[in-house]
Design a protein around this motif. Structure first.
Motif, PDB file in Angstrom:
ATOM      1  N   LEU A   1       0.822  -1.208   0.000  1.00  0.00           N
ATOM      2  CA  LEU A   1       0.000   0.000   0.000  1.00  0.00           C
ATOM      3  C   LEU A   1       0.856   1.257   0.000  1.00  0.00           C
ATOM      4  O   LEU A   1       0.545   2.231  -0.701  1.00  0.00           O
ATOM      5  CB  LEU A   1      -0.932  -0.005   1.220  1.00  0.00           C
ATOM      6  CG  LEU A   1      -2.171  -0.891   1.135  1.00  0.00           C
ATOM      7  CD1 LEU A   1      -2.875  -0.950   2.488  1.00  0.00           C
ATOM      8  CD2 LEU A   1      -3.130  -0.385   0.072  1.00  0.00           C
ATOM      9  N   GLU A   2       1.919   1.250   0.787  1.00  0.00           N
ATOM     10  CA  GLU A   2       2.808   2.418   0.834  1.00  0.00           C
ATOM     11  C   GLU A   2       3.405   2.690  -0.541  1.00  0.00           C
ATOM     12  O   GLU A   2       3.500   3.842  -0.973  1.00  0.00           O
ATOM     13  CB  GLU A   2       3.926   2.187   1.857  1.00  0.00           C
ATOM     14  CG  GLU A   2       3.460   2.095   3.305  1.00  0.00           C
ATOM     15  CD  GLU A   2       3.107   3.444   3.900  1.00  0.00           C
ATOM     16  OE1 GLU A   2       3.079   4.449   3.153  1.00  0.00           O
ATOM     17  OE2 GLU A   2       2.829   3.497   5.108  1.00  0.00           O
ATOM     18  N   GLN A   3       3.785   1.629  -1.251  1.00  0.00           N
ATOM     19  CA  GLN A   3       4.356   1.800  -2.582  1.00  0.00           C
ATOM     20  C   GLN A   3       3.308   2.313  -3.569  1.00  0.00           C
ATOM     21  O   GLN A   3       3.588   3.194  -4.397  1.00  0.00           O
ATOM     22  CB  GLN A   3       4.932   0.469  -3.073  1.00  0.00           C
ATOM     23  CG  GLN A   3       5.657   0.564  -4.416  1.00  0.00           C
ATOM     24  CD  GLN A   3       6.843   1.510  -4.378  1.00  0.00           C
ATOM     25  OE1 GLN A   3       7.707   1.387  -3.505  1.00  0.00           O
ATOM     26  NE2 GLN A   3       6.886   2.469  -5.295  1.00  0.00           N
ATOM     27  N   GLN A   4       2.088   1.770  -3.472  1.00  0.00           N
ATOM     28  CA  GLN A   4       1.019   2.226  -4.362  1.00  0.00           C
ATOM     29  C   GLN A   4       0.674   3.688  -4.111  1.00  0.00           C
ATOM     30  O   GLN A   4       0.428   4.452  -5.057  1.00  0.00           O
ATOM     31  CB  GLN A   4      -0.224   1.351  -4.170  1.00  0.00           C
ATOM     32  CG  GLN A   4      -0.103  -0.043  -4.749  1.00  0.00           C
ATOM     33  CD  GLN A   4      -1.364  -0.838  -4.537  1.00  0.00           C
ATOM     34  OE1 GLN A   4      -1.818  -1.070  -3.402  1.00  0.00           O
ATOM     35  NE2 GLN A   4      -1.968  -1.280  -5.629  1.00  0.00           N
ATOM     36  N   ILE A   5       0.649   4.101  -2.854  1.00  0.00           N
ATOM     37  CA  ILE A   5       0.353   5.498  -2.520  1.00  0.00           C
ATOM     38  C   ILE A   5       1.433   6.410  -3.074  1.00  0.00           C
ATOM     39  O   ILE A   5       1.137   7.468  -3.664  1.00  0.00           O
ATOM     40  CB  ILE A   5       0.219   5.660  -0.988  1.00  0.00           C
ATOM     41  CG1 ILE A   5      -1.070   5.003  -0.501  1.00  0.00           C
ATOM     42  CG2 ILE A   5       0.249   7.137  -0.591  1.00  0.00           C
ATOM     43  CD1 ILE A   5      -1.211   4.953   1.004  1.00  0.00           C
ATOM     44  N   GLU A   6       2.683   6.006  -2.921  1.00  0.00           N
ATOM     45  CA  GLU A   6       3.789   6.811  -3.450  1.00  0.00           C
ATOM     46  C   GLU A   6       3.698   6.932  -4.964  1.00  0.00           C
ATOM     47  O   GLU A   6       3.866   8.025  -5.529  1.00  0.00           O
ATOM     48  CB  GLU A   6       5.119   6.188  -3.039  1.00  0.00           C
ATOM     49  CG  GLU A   6       6.325   6.983  -3.500  1.00  0.00           C
ATOM     50  CD  GLU A   6       7.650   6.347  -3.098  1.00  0.00           C
ATOM     51  OE1 GLU A   6       8.703   6.783  -3.599  1.00  0.00           O
ATOM     52  OE2 GLU A   6       7.617   5.395  -2.282  1.00  0.00           O
TER      53      GLU A   6
END
Length: 315
Positions: free
Chosen positions: A166-171
């Motif tokens: 999720l953190e990667q997708q948000i970034e």
């Protein structure tokens, strides 16, 4: 002629008057159904529908491209109109008829689709909101799982892997939004950044929620849309309720402006003057910050509509 349209996922109901008689038809939500709608109604018809998530979009764009006039209403407006009519029936047919009657009794604002650039921004922005909500939900689950008497190592590992994804997708989504904004609204983005205390995230959010400030010709309407306008709760001699702000608008945008107000009262001259005046009047800190957020929004509207960067002299 006014034509009311109630839209669902697979079909839509149409209501209109023909020779003084009520007419109703249920059509399939496909291109064939759209064509049948045009065959049933005269070319001079004005179509009235409400915004139903994304379901109304295809028909609205199709009617617009076919040269037909239409209006897309806020669902809250339709709900209040139904209450005023003392409506006691809720069905697709009744809703289409309700929309027809609303159109006959009110001045309608013609609808037109957003530009491709704005649509792309809105879709990416909506996806980012979903990702952020999913991350918040997952963090809450992690917190709850950590308080288990015997936390599961398997579940903890799954949660950690999902959080990393999720953190990667948000970034990635934030970078995509930034690229879209800089490509389509580079000059406006630069002008918004010239306002002291307005950062990249707030500038991008302002551009997205206002469609590049193309939706508003009046700053008061923009303030009401964002939800930073004051309210009054008084009636007669006995009702003296506590006022506040009308939180009917964009909560995330309002939150960002509120955060900006913390630094604006020290680095933005106009906001600093406002802070000093309200502080001297004994206003609470929260009231002062909201007033500063409103001031920042007015400055943003000014630099967006005058095509000039921030100037302390004009502010």
């Amino acid at each position: 002629m006014i034509v009311g349209i109630d839209i669902s996922k697979t079909s839509f109901d149409v209501a209109w008057l023909e020779a003084g008689r009520q007419r109703h038809q249920t059509l399939v939500y496909t291109a064939a159904g759209f064509a049948e709608l045009l065959a049933l109604t005269p070319a001079g018809s004005h179509y009235v529908m409400e915004a139903t998530g994304v379901y109304h979009s295809r028909l609205a764009v199709w009617l617009y491209e076919a040269g037909r006039s239409l209006t897309v209403l806020n669902p809250l407006v339709v709900k209040r109109f139904a209450q005023m009519q003392l409506s006691r029936v809720k069905s697709d047919k009744a809703d289409a008829e309700l929309l027809r009657r609303y159109g006959e009794q009110h001045v309608l604002t013609p609808w037109q689709p957003e530009s491709d650039e704005v649509v792309a921004l809105q879709q990416a922005h909506g996806w980012l909101d979903d990702l952020v909500r999913a991350r918040t939900q997952l963090l809450n689950r992690q917190e709850a799982a950590a308080h288990q008497p015997q936390p599961s190592a398997f579940v903890a590992g799954q949660m950690a892997a999902q959080l990393q994804q999720l953190e990667q997708q948000i970034e990635d989504c934030e970078q995509h939004l930034a690229a879209l904004v800089k490509k389509s609204f580079s000059a406006l983005y630069a002008r918004l950044l010239s306002i002291p205390s307005v950062g990249p995230r707030t500038a991008m959010e302002l551009i997205i929620v206002t469609a590049g400030f193309s939706r508003f010709t009046d700053v008061k309407a923009l303030g009401a849309y964002i939800g930073v306008t004051p309210t009054t709760y008084r009636s007669g001699t006995s009702v003296r309720g506590q006022g506040g702000i009308a939180k009917l608008g964009q909560g995330r945008m309002r939150q960002l402006l509120y955060l900006c107000s913390w630094t604006a009262k020290s680095c933005n001259p106009a906001c600093r003057a406002l802070y000093d005046r309200l502080k001297a009047a004994g206003k609470p800190a929260r009231v002062i910050n909201i007033a500063i957020a409103h001031k920042l929004l007015r400055q943003a509207f000014a630099v967006a509509t005058t095509n000039r960067p921030y100037s302390a002299e004009y502010a």
